[in-house]
Design an enzyme around this catalytic site. Structure first.
Site, PDB file in Angstrom:
ATOM      1  N   GLU A  69     -16.963   4.012  30.811  1.00 24.20           N
ATOM      2  CA  GLU A  69     -16.051   2.991  30.310  1.00 24.20           C
ATOM      3  C   GLU A  69     -16.616   2.349  29.037  1.00 24.20           C
ATOM      4  O   GLU A  69     -17.730   1.824  29.038  1.00 24.20           O
ATOM      5  CB  GLU A  69     -15.883   1.932  31.414  1.00 24.20           C
ATOM      6  CG  GLU A  69     -15.160   0.689  30.968  1.00 24.20           C
ATOM      7  CD  GLU A  69     -15.348  -0.468  31.959  1.00 24.20           C
ATOM      8  OE1 GLU A  69     -15.970  -0.263  33.004  1.00 24.20           O
ATOM      9  OE2 GLU A  69     -14.849  -1.554  31.657  1.00 24.20           O
TER      10      GLU A  69
ATOM     11  N   ASP B  50     -12.574  -5.328  36.685  1.00 18.45           N
ATOM     12  CA  ASP B  50     -12.005  -4.440  35.670  1.00 18.45           C
ATOM     13  C   ASP B  50     -12.520  -3.016  35.831  1.00 18.45           C
ATOM     14  O   ASP B  50     -11.776  -2.055  35.665  1.00 18.45           O
ATOM     15  CB  ASP B  50     -12.337  -4.962  34.267  1.00 18.45           C
ATOM     16  CG  ASP B  50     -11.411  -6.104  33.875  1.00 18.45           C
ATOM     17  OD1 ASP B  50     -10.288  -6.165  34.448  1.00 18.45           O
ATOM     18  OD2 ASP B  50     -11.806  -6.938  33.042  1.00 18.45           O
TER      19      ASP B  50
ATOM     20  N   ASP C  92     -17.556  -4.595  38.269  1.00 19.71           N
ATOM     21  CA  ASP C  92     -16.666  -5.750  38.455  1.00 19.71           C
ATOM     22  C   ASP C  92     -15.207  -5.325  38.691  1.00 19.71           C
ATOM     23  O   ASP C  92     -14.921  -4.144  38.859  1.00 19.71           O
ATOM     24  CB  ASP C  92     -16.762  -6.679  37.237  1.00 19.71           C
ATOM     25  CG  ASP C  92     -16.392  -5.949  35.946  1.00 19.71           C
ATOM     26  OD1 ASP C  92     -15.890  -4.796  36.033  1.00 19.71           O
ATOM     27  OD2 ASP C  92     -16.595  -6.520  34.863  1.00 19.71           O
TER      28      ASP C  92
ATOM     29  N   ASP D  91     -18.127  -0.355  35.138  1.00 22.33           N
ATOM     30  CA  ASP D  91     -18.789  -1.595  35.561  1.00 22.33           C
ATOM     31  C   ASP D  91     -18.541  -1.896  37.031  1.00 22.33           C
ATOM     32  O   ASP D  91     -17.557  -1.449  37.616  1.00 22.33           O
ATOM     33  CB  ASP D  91     -18.269  -2.772  34.713  1.00 22.33           C
ATOM     34  CG  ASP D  91     -18.952  -2.809  33.347  1.00 22.33           C
ATOM     35  OD1 ASP D  91     -20.096  -2.322  33.260  1.00 22.33           O
ATOM     36  OD2 ASP D  91     -18.322  -3.305  32.393  1.00 22.33           O
TER      37      ASP D  91
END
Ligand code: 0RA
Length: 639
Positions: free
Chosen positions: A431, A508, A506, A504
């Site tokens: 990403e 997102d 998290d 990541d």
């Protein structure tokens, strides 16, 4: 061999009867499919089908199915009652009801004209139910009396006898499935309810009650569809957004045959057509379905042209365009249906093709003429489907010409590895460009490739194929992996043995991971089946312990670490994202085969995955995010 209790000597008819029922007990699977739960429920359907026949002939309006506390099943109807006198002109002088219950295929056909149509499942008849029941009691109200006869394992235990006077008519069959035959003898209410409701749609206006007396108080369900197949369509369309509120519904009769059709379009893309012949679900289709589809294409095209909704220079809509988002039921009633196909659920009677075609041609055209608003909306929806189909084909041709979907031209932003053996090669889909940069520096370039993906990729659930193929990120993905997609997918062309998503830790990151997994699930499912898709888990913390660094991937692991180390003070660094990690850190924690955490994606259940993506498709962004955080990982990752 057992001897009939009431009569003094055998007749040849008796012997045939005993041999017939003995054959059923020896090979029950031949008659009812199996001796498992399916076969068990088949017994109840067989009895109910006889009552339904009586209803279709116009003599019965109400059927009650009772599940008894002692495991029995009782079917009550208010039809004419099974005849009790001997069959006219037959040698066999026993009461007709006894013949019906002890002779294979006797059913209601013994006078050849009792029924206009018959739905009895595969026509095995109620004698099969008798043969496979440890006990069966038939009660008939007819000819001024109530009659009763008892059987055990198919054989009469009493003569037919008058119980009392009665001015009613009807039949009651109570049976107890034989535990020597069936693996399990408990009926499932929900299973029966499903079929009874279907029958109530197919036998318009008939009232069918299901009473489960094994419960206290008894659980009661009532099925009555005054709207016939229109009610069936409504039932199936629940949760879909209709394109028009009024349901297309018509019935046409000719020479003792009947066709009934109900249909409604919705805004979705799925085609949902169900066909029946004499209340039997013809899963494999057949002549009635062919006639329906042919007429449907014909009428919609003719209507569209006559109203100027399809221009002269435009091509005809094809069947697929017209059936997109269509829910339809086609049910025919006919004499002597012929069932063909693998599972004997394909209607073979050739006369049904032209009968249904002619009826639908006339009736659907009339309906459209009478409902111009609906007609226009339907044609527009079909045209949109056609445009999407043509755009998809163009996009495919174009991308194929440009070689975009083939690995011969690799995407510009791919940092490929040096080796070419897919068994040792890996690709990391990373990403963001900056994380991609770190990964590029960190990798072992002989066998590790990096493909940076910018931001959120396209949600493939919400787009038709041509839009998907126009997307640059997706083109890069397909090009790098090398297998192609959909029909043209070829696993042997995979350029890497491991395809790892690195995003990541998290919300997102979870979203991006899910978008990528959605793409793999819908368009490269074999890659998942083959176990080639992985999720790399980036660490949340780096902890300095005894002068050495360790990477920690979740909070629970951190707690565990703290408790080991007791009093010692730990130096903890928290990572906010991949982008802020040093290449060295990224290598150690997520890419080095010795130290990384790489989880293989598996598909436990494709239907569950399907449902999950439906929720992910939803318009409610918040709900979708919640779902991703709470479920997506667990649903996919085989930890
Ligand atoms: C044979 C002939 C007739 C009706 C039936 C059987 C019949 C069978 C079952 C099984 C359950 N319910 C039933 N109801 C009727 C025709 C009778 C006549 O012509 O009057």
């Amino acid at each position: 061999m057992a001897v009939r209790a009431a009569n003094s000597s055998y007749t040849s008819a008796d012997i045939t009867v005993l041999e017939g029922l003995e054959a059923v007990r020896r090979r029950p699977g031949m008659y009812i499919g199996s001796t498992g739960p399916r076969g068990l429920h088949h017994l109840a359907y067989e009895v109910v089908d006889n009552s339904i026949d009586e209803a279709l002939a116009g003599f019965c309006t109400r059927i009650v199915v009772q599940l008894l506390p002692d495991g029995g099943c009782r079917v009550v109807d208010n039809g004419r009652g099974i005849p009790v006198k001997p069959i006219p002109k037959a040698k066999d002088r026993r009461p007709a009801v006894e013949v019906v219950l002890t002779t294979l295929h006797a059913g209601g056909k013994f006078d050849g004209k009792s029924y206009a149509v018959s739905g009895g499942l595969h026509g095995v008849g109620v004698s099969v139910v008798n043969a496979l029941s440890k006990r069966l009691i038939v009660e008939v109200a007819r000819d001024g009396s109530m009659w009763q006869q008892t059987f055990e394992r198919g054989q009469p235990k009493t003569r037919l006898r008058k119980v009392k006077a009665s001015n009613k008519t009807g039949t009651i069959v109570t049976f107890w499935p034989d535990p020597d035959i069936f693996e399990e003898t408990q009926f499932k209410r929900e299973v029966l309810a499903e079929r009874l409701q279907e029958l109530s749609f197919l036998a318009r206006g008939i009232e069918i009650a299901l009473v489960d007396e094994r419960e206290d108080p008894p659980a009661k369900m009532l099925f009555k569809a005054t709207g016939g197949l229109a009610d069936f369509v409504k039932h199936l369309s629940l949760g879909k957004e209709p394109l028009h509120t009024r349901i297309v519904h018509f019935i046409e009769e000719r020479e003792g045959s009947e066709v009934e059709v109900a249909m409604q379009w919705n805004t979705g893309y799925a085609e949902s057509i169900h066909t029946f012949a004499n209340t039997i679900n013809t899963h494999e289709g057949g002549t009635h379905e062919e006639g329906f589809k042919k007429a449907l294409s014909n009428v919609v095209n003719r209507y569209a042209r006559s109203k100027g909704l399809l221009k002269e220079k435009e091509e005809n809509l094809i069947g697929e365009d017209i059936r997109e988002g269509l829910t339809a039921i086609v049910a025919v009633k006919l004499h002597e249906p012929q069932f063909e196909g693998q599972t004997k659920t394909k209607l073979g009677n050739t006369e049904m093709r032209s009968f249904v075609e002619t009826a639908v041609n006339a009736q659907l055209m009339t309906w459209l003429e009478e409902h111009p608003g609906e007609g226009k909306r339907i044609v527009l929806k079909c045209s949109q489907a056609a445009k999407a189909r043509m755009a998809a084909r163009q996009a495919r041709d174009l991308t194929r010409r440009k070689g975009l979907l083939e690995s011969s031209s690799l995407p510009g932003k791919l940092w490929d590895c040096q080796l070419t053996d897919p068994d040792v090669c890996e690709i990391f889909i990373v990403e963001g460009d900056s994380a991609g940069g770190s990964a590029k520096q960190a990798r072992e370039r002989s066998y590790q490739a990096i493909l940076p993906i910018r931001g959120k990729i396209l949600n493939v659930e919400k787009a038709r194929l041509h839009k998907i193929l126009e997307n640059l990120e997706i083109q890069a993905l397909i090009g790098a992996i090398g297998t192609g997609i959909g029909d043209e997918f070829d696993l042997s062309k995979a350029r890497y043995g491991k395809i790892a998503i690195l995003a990541d830790a998290d919300v997102d990151g979870a979203h991006i991971r899910t978008l990528l997994l959605t793409f793999f699930f819908r368009h490269m499912q074999h890659l998942i089946d083959a176990g080639k898709v992985y999720v790399a888990q980036p660490p949340l913390y780096r902890v300095k312990m005894d002068g050495k660094y360790v990477y920690v991937h979740d909070d629970k692991a951190l707690d565990d670490l703290r408790r080991g180390n007791g009093q010692k003070k730990l130096e903890i660094q928290r990572f906010k994202g991949l982008a802020e990690m040093q290449p060295e850190q990224l290598w150690e924690s997520a890419m080095n085969p010795e130290t990384r955490v790489l989880k293989r994606i598996t598909l436990e259940d494709a239907t569950a995955a399907d449902r999950m993506f439906s929720i992910l498709m939803g318009e409610d962004v918040e709900a979708r995010r919640d779902f991703i955080q709470q479920n997506a990982k667990e649903a996919f990752i085989d930890a």
